[in-house]
Scaffold this motif. Sequence first.
Motif, PDB file in Angstrom:
ATOM      1  N   GLU A 145      13.292   2.417  -3.322  1.00  0.00           N
ATOM      2  CA  GLU A 145      11.834   2.332  -3.173  1.00  0.00           C
ATOM      3  C   GLU A 145      11.174   2.867  -4.420  1.00  0.00           C
ATOM      4  O   GLU A 145      11.368   4.024  -4.787  1.00  0.00           O
ATOM      5  N   GLN A 146      10.414   2.010  -5.081  1.00  0.00           N
ATOM      6  CA  GLN A 146       9.693   2.442  -6.279  1.00  0.00           C
ATOM      7  C   GLN A 146       8.262   2.745  -5.894  1.00  0.00           C
ATOM      8  O   GLN A 146       7.535   1.864  -5.435  1.00  0.00           O
ATOM      9  N   PRO A 147       7.841   4.002  -6.065  1.00  0.00           N
ATOM     10  CA  PRO A 147       6.465   4.348  -5.710  1.00  0.00           C
ATOM     11  C   PRO A 147       5.473   3.562  -6.567  1.00  0.00           C
ATOM     12  O   PRO A 147       5.638   3.482  -7.775  1.00  0.00           O
ATOM     13  N   GLU A 148       4.513   2.957  -5.918  1.00  0.00           N
ATOM     14  CA  GLU A 148       3.506   2.194  -6.645  1.00  0.00           C
ATOM     15  C   GLU A 148       2.184   2.297  -5.907  1.00  0.00           C
ATOM     16  O   GLU A 148       2.153   2.346  -4.683  1.00  0.00           O
ATOM     17  N   CYS A 149       1.090   2.309  -6.665  1.00  0.00           N
ATOM     18  CA  CYS A 149      -0.233   2.359  -6.047  1.00  0.00           C
ATOM     19  C   CYS A 149      -0.688   0.945  -5.668  1.00  0.00           C
ATOM     20  O   CYS A 149      -0.305  -0.027  -6.309  1.00  0.00           O
ATOM     21  N   CYS A 150      -1.495   0.874  -4.619  1.00  0.00           N
ATOM     22  CA  CYS A 150      -2.080  -0.415  -4.249  1.00  0.00           C
ATOM     23  C   CYS A 150      -3.119  -0.814  -5.304  1.00  0.00           C
ATOM     24  O   CYS A 150      -3.552   0.006  -6.106  1.00  0.00           O
ATOM     25  N   GLN A 151      -3.516  -2.083  -5.251  1.00  0.00           N
ATOM     26  CA  GLN A 151      -4.503  -2.594  -6.197  1.00  0.00           C
ATOM     27  C   GLN A 151      -5.781  -1.762  -6.149  1.00  0.00           C
ATOM     28  O   GLN A 151      -6.267  -1.423  -5.074  1.00  0.00           O
ATOM     29  N   GLY A 152      -6.326  -1.422  -7.328  1.00  0.00           N
ATOM     30  CA  GLY A 152      -7.562  -0.647  -7.382  1.00  0.00           C
ATOM     31  C   GLY A 152      -7.330   0.863  -7.357  1.00  0.00           C
ATOM     32  O   GLY A 152      -8.272   1.630  -7.397  1.00  0.00           O
ATOM     33  N   HIS A 153      -6.072   1.287  -7.255  1.00  0.00           N
ATOM     34  CA  HIS A 153      -5.745   2.712  -7.271  1.00  0.00           C
ATOM     35  C   HIS A 153      -4.780   2.982  -8.420  1.00  0.00           C
ATOM     36  O   HIS A 153      -4.027   2.107  -8.817  1.00  0.00           O
ATOM     37  N   TRP A 154      -4.794   4.208  -8.918  1.00  0.00           N
ATOM     38  CA  TRP A 154      -3.907   4.533 -10.037  1.00  0.00           C
ATOM     39  C   TRP A 154      -3.667   6.037 -10.092  1.00  0.00           C
ATOM     40  O   TRP A 154      -4.267   6.801  -9.328  1.00  0.00           O
ATOM     41  N   MET A 180      -8.347   3.136   3.529  1.00  0.00           N
ATOM     42  CA  MET A 180      -7.494   2.103   2.922  1.00  0.00           C
ATOM     43  C   MET A 180      -6.204   2.719   2.422  1.00  0.00           C
ATOM     44  O   MET A 180      -6.169   3.868   2.007  1.00  0.00           O
ATOM     45  N   LYS A 181      -5.167   1.912   2.485  1.00  0.00           N
ATOM     46  CA  LYS A 181      -3.875   2.389   1.993  1.00  0.00           C
ATOM     47  C   LYS A 181      -3.920   2.503   0.474  1.00  0.00           C
ATOM     48  O   LYS A 181      -4.355   1.589  -0.214  1.00  0.00           O
ATOM     49  N   LYS A 182      -3.451   3.632  -0.033  1.00  0.00           N
ATOM     50  CA  LYS A 182      -3.469   3.838  -1.482  1.00  0.00           C
ATOM     51  C   LYS A 182      -2.091   3.597  -2.095  1.00  0.00           C
ATOM     52  O   LYS A 182      -1.978   3.188  -3.234  1.00  0.00           O
ATOM     53  N   GLN A 183      -1.057   3.890  -1.307  1.00  0.00           N
ATOM     54  CA  GLN A 183       0.318   3.790  -1.809  1.00  0.00           C
ATOM     55  C   GLN A 183       0.956   2.500  -1.298  1.00  0.00           C
ATOM     56  O   GLN A 183       0.995   2.258  -0.105  1.00  0.00           O
ATOM     57  N   CYS A 184       1.412   1.652  -2.228  1.00  0.00           N
ATOM     58  CA  CYS A 184       2.087   0.400  -1.855  1.00  0.00           C
ATOM     59  C   CYS A 184       3.453   0.370  -2.550  1.00  0.00           C
ATOM     60  O   CYS A 184       3.618  -0.280  -3.571  1.00  0.00           O
ATOM     61  N   ASP A 185       4.407   1.120  -2.002  1.00  0.00           N
ATOM     62  CA  ASP A 185       5.721   1.201  -2.638  1.00  0.00           C
ATOM     63  C   ASP A 185       6.409  -0.154  -2.674  1.00  0.00           C
ATOM     64  O   ASP A 185       6.287  -0.947  -1.750  1.00  0.00           O
ATOM     65  N   GLN A 186       7.119  -0.399  -3.767  1.00  0.00           N
ATOM     66  CA  GLN A 186       7.867  -1.645  -3.919  1.00  0.00           C
ATOM     67  C   GLN A 186       9.318  -1.402  -3.548  1.00  0.00           C
ATOM     68  O   GLN A 186       9.922  -0.427  -3.995  1.00  0.00           O
TER      69      GLN A 186
END
Length: 86
Positions: free
Chosen positions: A70-79, A2-8
């Motif tokens: 691009e703001q680095p952000e974790c996907c839901q359920g990751h931190w 699963m993808k962990k990084q979901c950059d905004q």
Amino acid sequence: QMKKQCDQKLLIRMKTQCVPCSLNLETQCPAGYTKITNGTGIPDCRYYLEIKTHTLSFPGCRHHCMKEFEQPECCQGHWGPDCMGK
């Protein structure tokens, strides 16, 4: 996996300083910004000239600029810094 990084993607907008429209053709956006207006820009501002004891106000132009960020952000359920899961 699963993808962990979901950059905004963020769009940062700004406007250049107000100047006489005839002088605004040459105006550049700050480094990293893209000019999104053409020619003399948008005549939506006023600039001021101080003459001895008076301040005169004139209609002027300014350009609108934009920057993608691009703001680095974790996907839901990751931190955390590494975007670790549960």
